[in-house]
Design a protein around this motif. Structure first.
Motif, PDB file in Angstrom:
ATOM      1  N   VAL A  34      16.617  -0.721  -6.735  1.00 34.49           N
ATOM      2  CA  VAL A  34      16.065   0.505  -7.310  1.00 34.49           C
ATOM      3  C   VAL A  34      15.597   1.407  -6.184  1.00 34.49           C
ATOM      4  O   VAL A  34      15.282   0.941  -5.090  1.00 34.49           O
ATOM      5  N   TYR A  35      15.585   2.680  -6.472  1.00 36.24           N
ATOM      6  CA  TYR A  35      15.100   3.640  -5.490  1.00 36.24           C
ATOM      7  C   TYR A  35      14.106   4.557  -6.163  1.00 36.24           C
ATOM      8  O   TYR A  35      14.079   4.687  -7.387  1.00 36.24           O
ATOM      9  N   ALA A  71      15.364  -4.192  -3.351  1.00 40.51           N
ATOM     10  CA  ALA A  71      16.024  -5.138  -4.260  1.00 40.51           C
ATOM     11  C   ALA A  71      14.934  -5.741  -5.127  1.00 40.51           C
ATOM     12  O   ALA A  71      13.937  -6.249  -4.615  1.00 40.51           O
ATOM     13  N   ILE A  72      15.098  -5.659  -6.439  1.00 37.28           N
ATOM     14  CA  ILE A  72      14.039  -6.171  -7.311  1.00 37.28           C
ATOM     15  C   ILE A  72      14.458  -7.373  -8.145  1.00 37.28           C
ATOM     16  O   ILE A  72      13.619  -7.976  -8.802  1.00 37.28           O
ATOM     17  N   GLU A  73      15.733  -7.730  -8.112  1.00 39.46           N
ATOM     18  CA  GLU A  73      16.197  -8.832  -8.957  1.00 39.46           C
ATOM     19  C   GLU A  73      17.178  -9.697  -8.182  1.00 39.46           C
ATOM     20  O   GLU A  73      18.301  -9.279  -7.927  1.00 39.46           O
ATOM     21  N   ILE A 117      18.913  -3.614   3.178  1.00 40.37           N
ATOM     22  CA  ILE A 117      18.244  -4.439   2.170  1.00 40.37           C
ATOM     23  C   ILE A 117      19.058  -5.704   1.929  1.00 40.37           C
ATOM     24  O   ILE A 117      18.510  -6.806   1.855  1.00 40.37           O
ATOM     25  N   ILE A 118      20.360  -5.568   1.844  1.00 39.59           N
ATOM     26  CA  ILE A 118      21.221  -6.723   1.567  1.00 39.59           C
ATOM     27  C   ILE A 118      21.342  -7.609   2.797  1.00 39.59           C
ATOM     28  O   ILE A 118      21.160  -8.818   2.717  1.00 39.59           O
ATOM     29  N   THR A 119      21.639  -7.020   3.955  1.00 36.58           N
ATOM     30  CA  THR A 119      21.835  -7.836   5.152  1.00 36.58           C
ATOM     31  C   THR A 119      20.526  -8.356   5.724  1.00 36.58           C
ATOM     32  O   THR A 119      20.509  -9.382   6.400  1.00 36.58           O
ATOM     33  N   GLY A 120      19.423  -7.682   5.442  1.00 34.88           N
ATOM     34  CA  GLY A 120      18.122  -8.107   5.962  1.00 34.88           C
ATOM     35  C   GLY A 120      17.500  -9.261   5.206  1.00 34.88           C
ATOM     36  O   GLY A 120      16.547  -9.873   5.686  1.00 34.88           O
ATOM     37  N   PRO A 161      25.489  -3.209 -12.805  1.00 36.62           N
ATOM     38  CA  PRO A 161      24.161  -2.601 -12.982  1.00 36.62           C
ATOM     39  C   PRO A 161      23.824  -2.295 -14.438  1.00 36.62           C
ATOM     40  O   PRO A 161      22.655  -2.136 -14.771  1.00 36.62           O
ATOM     41  N   ALA A 162      24.824  -2.247 -15.306  1.00 38.79           N
ATOM     42  CA  ALA A 162      24.558  -2.042 -16.730  1.00 38.79           C
ATOM     43  C   ALA A 162      23.939  -3.286 -17.355  1.00 38.79           C
ATOM     44  O   ALA A 162      23.300  -3.211 -18.397  1.00 38.79           O
TER      45      ALA A 162
END
Length: 172
Positions: free
Chosen positions: A125-126, A160-162, A3-6, A118-119
């Motif tokens: 999210v999963y 990734a949502i944000e 998700i991060i590298t893509g 994350p706080a």
């Protein structure tokens, strides 16, 4: 890690890391105090949909294993390799969690990322398929062999949502 590298497209049709999202540092270099501070600043300056300052705190540094020691030296976590003076020391208030991940090396040995606490903000999210909130196990009795066969599956997704909770440094 994919998700991060893509660098996937987000709900606004922009890529996760893009100049429109203001979450890419342009002065890419190996991790140093100024580079990490620039990443922290980019994250702190993010604004919400209403234009309000979010002041997100960068908590995690995701680095390829090749940059692990350099990053730890920059943060003063390794003694004896680099002189640390009052001008290049990272203040105690900046406690970053350095995560060295070999799968980042596969994508690039130079690129590294900052992630918000994350706080403070959602990051990735999963979730599970409805009705399957965890591993699903099935068994079948074998009449002829007096045995039992088991099958387990896990239906899981992540996204990734944000974009505001991430920053990327292209490295050198």
């Amino acid at each position: 890690w994919g998700i991060i590298t893509g660098n996937p497209a987000m709900a606004d049709s922009e890529l996760l890391f893009s100049s429109a999202h203001a979450n890419i540092t342009t002065s890419g270099a190996a991790p140093t105090v100024p580079q990490i501070e620039g990443m922290q600043r980019a994250m702190r300056l993010q604004t919400g949909l209403d234009g309000a300052q979010l002041s997100l705190r960068m908590r995690h540094l995701l680095v390829p294993t090749k940059l692990n020691l350099v990053t730890m030296q920059a943060l003063g976590l390794v003694q004896g390799f680099q002189n640390t003076t009052k001008t290049d020391a990272v203040p105690n208030g900046f406690q970053f969690n350095v995560i060295a991940e070999p799968r980042l090396d596969t994508a690039s040995e130079a690129v590294y990322y900052g992630v918000a606490d994350p706080a403070q903000a959602e990051t990735i999210v999963y979730g599970y398929l409805q009705g399957e909130a965890g591993p699903v196990m099935e068994s079948e009795a074998e009449f002829n062999t007096d045995g039992v066969a088991y099958k387990t599956r896990l239906v899981f997704g992540a996204k990734a949502i944000e974009h505001r909770s991430f920053v990327r440094n292209p490295g050198q």
